[in-house]
Write a protein that holds these residues in place. Structure first.
Motif, PDB file in Angstrom:
ATOM      1  N   ARG A   1     -36.150  58.600-100.214  1.00  0.00           N
ATOM      2  CA  ARG A   1     -36.659  58.968-101.539  1.00  0.00           C
ATOM      3  C   ARG A   1     -37.094  57.727-102.316  1.00  0.00           C
ATOM      4  O   ARG A   1     -38.120  57.720-102.977  1.00  0.00           O
ATOM      5  N   LYS A   2     -36.280  56.681-102.174  1.00  0.00           N
ATOM      6  CA  LYS A   2     -36.587  55.442-102.883  1.00  0.00           C
ATOM      7  C   LYS A   2     -37.930  54.884-102.406  1.00  0.00           C
ATOM      8  O   LYS A   2     -38.756  54.434-103.201  1.00  0.00           O
ATOM      9  N   ASN A   3     -38.119  54.935-101.083  1.00  0.00           N
ATOM     10  CA  ASN A   3     -39.367  54.427-100.523  1.00  0.00           C
ATOM     11  C   ASN A   3     -40.555  55.239-100.995  1.00  0.00           C
ATOM     12  O   ASN A   3     -41.613  54.694-101.309  1.00  0.00           O
ATOM     13  N   VAL A   4     -40.379  56.563-101.038  1.00  0.00           N
ATOM     14  CA  VAL A   4     -41.477  57.419-101.485  1.00  0.00           C
ATOM     15  C   VAL A   4     -41.820  57.097-102.930  1.00  0.00           C
ATOM     16  O   VAL A   4     -42.994  56.972-103.296  1.00  0.00           O
ATOM     17  N   GLU A   5     -40.775  56.906-103.740  1.00  0.00           N
ATOM     18  CA  GLU A   5     -41.024  56.599-105.142  1.00  0.00           C
ATOM     19  C   GLU A   5     -41.760  55.287-105.291  1.00  0.00           C
ATOM     20  O   GLU A   5     -42.661  55.143-106.112  1.00  0.00           O
ATOM     21  N   LYS A   6     -41.381  54.337-104.440  1.00  0.00           N
ATOM     22  CA  LYS A   6     -41.997  53.016-104.505  1.00  0.00           C
ATOM     23  C   LYS A   6     -43.472  53.105-104.105  1.00  0.00           C
ATOM     24  O   LYS A   6     -44.328  52.454-104.697  1.00  0.00           O
ATOM     25  N   ALA A   7     -43.747  53.908-103.107  1.00  0.00           N
ATOM     26  CA  ALA A   7     -45.106  53.953-102.564  1.00  0.00           C
ATOM     27  C   ALA A   7     -46.028  54.812-103.418  1.00  0.00           C
ATOM     28  O   ALA A   7     -47.130  54.399-103.773  1.00  0.00           O
TER      29      ALA A   7
END
Lengths: 206, 107
Positions: B90-96
């Motif tokens: 989720r963190k990665n998706v938010e970052k991207a």
């Protein structure tokens, strides 16, 4: 913000060229960003699906496995599990997704997964081991997708920064400076032509 | 020697030994981070970590994920729903993407 340049025709030409380049780069990078995000979302969704599948299978499996090993002592367990005869190796192949090198794992395995006597162990253990074996490709896929997500995240972040820098800093700055130089040049032309007219008047008066 | 490693609690991962993965049974934070460091140094292609072990050293994992070529994959939890891997995802998706599009429908 204006760039610190001299207002002359040379600079104007140079800046115009730079602006054209920046605009072209901006368009390309924006396309790249959009394509990356599209790929990224697809990979994330696949990742979620794989995880769910793995989760379900692993839950079933771990129960079976724990039941089958429950009655054994530590020593018995060690005797069974300590010396595996099977070996799995993965070969890493790099795939190129929008200039991001994403690994793809190819598995080669060999050897007997059941290196123990069937008399001392329960049939559940055999089933559990077999199921574990079937889980491996799923695990590899999960690792692959995880790594892809990570790499794509970094690339998307980088590309987005570049796109934003071009859109909100570089291109407006160049446009402002070009405008400034054109106005300055026009002003100089006007002032010189009015000076000429005045000089002409003075000469005619004499 | 296999180039896939598996770090986790002994009971959970021992079965994978027969399949041909390299297992590193650990208990406690220190042992786990030592095992992970070793895996990175030996340049395994993939390191799997169980959810419960990953919970204790999530920062180290993220650091290694950025630095090394080794793919570090956190396995889903077998107890309950608290999944570290999902949080990382989720963190990665938010970052991207800039917003959490994965779990939007649920909340």
């Amino acid at each position: 913000m204006l760039l610190a340049v001299n207002p002359n025709r040379m600079e104007l030409l140079r800046l115009k060229r730079r602006l054209a380049l920046a605009k072209r780069g901006y368009k390309l990078l924006k396309d790249k960003r959009d394509a990356l995000i599209q790929k990224f979302i697809k990979i994330v969704q696949e990742n979620l699906k794989t995880r769910e599948e793995f989760d379900k299978k692993m839950r079933e499996n771990i129960n079976l496995f724990l039941v089958s090993t429950l009655a054994m002592t530590n020593n018995e367990q060690n005797a069974i599990f300590q010396f595996p005869q099977r070996d799995i190796k993965v070969k890493v192949i790099h795939q190129n997704i929008m200039s991001v090198n994403v690994p793809h794992y190819e598995m080669t395995d060999e050897g007997n997964p059941y290196p123990y006597g069937f008399i001392q162990t329960s049939p559940e253990l055999d089933i559990a081991i077999k199921k574990y074996k079937d889980l491996i490709p799923l695990m590899l896929k999960m690792a692959e997708l995880d790594k892809a997500v990570l790499l794509l995240t970094e690339e998307i972040e980088k590309t987005r920064r570049r796109v934003n820098a071009l859109e909100y800093v570089m291109i407006p700055n160049l446009e402002d400076t070009i405008k400034f130089i054109t106005m300055k040049l026009d002003e100089m032309a006007r002032s010189s032509s009015s000076a000429l007219m005045r000089i002409k008047e003075i000469i005619r008066g004499e | 020697m296999s180039n896939i490693a598996l770090i986790g609690e002994r009971e959970v991962i021992i079965g994978f030994n027969l399949i041909g993965l390299n297992i590193l049974p650990v208990c406690g934070n220190e042992e786990a981070s030592k095992a992970l460091k070793e895996c990175i140094q030996q340049q395994y292609a993939i390191v799997f970590i169980t959810n419960e072990v990953a919970k204790t050293m999530i920062r180290e994992i993220e650091e290694y994920q950025k630095k090394s070529k080794t793919a570090i994959c956190i396995l889903p939890s077998l107890l309950g729903k608290s999944n570290i891997c999902m949080n990382v995802l989720r963190k990665n998706v938010e970052k991207a993407v800039g917003t959490d599009i994965l779990f939007r429908n649920e909340g």
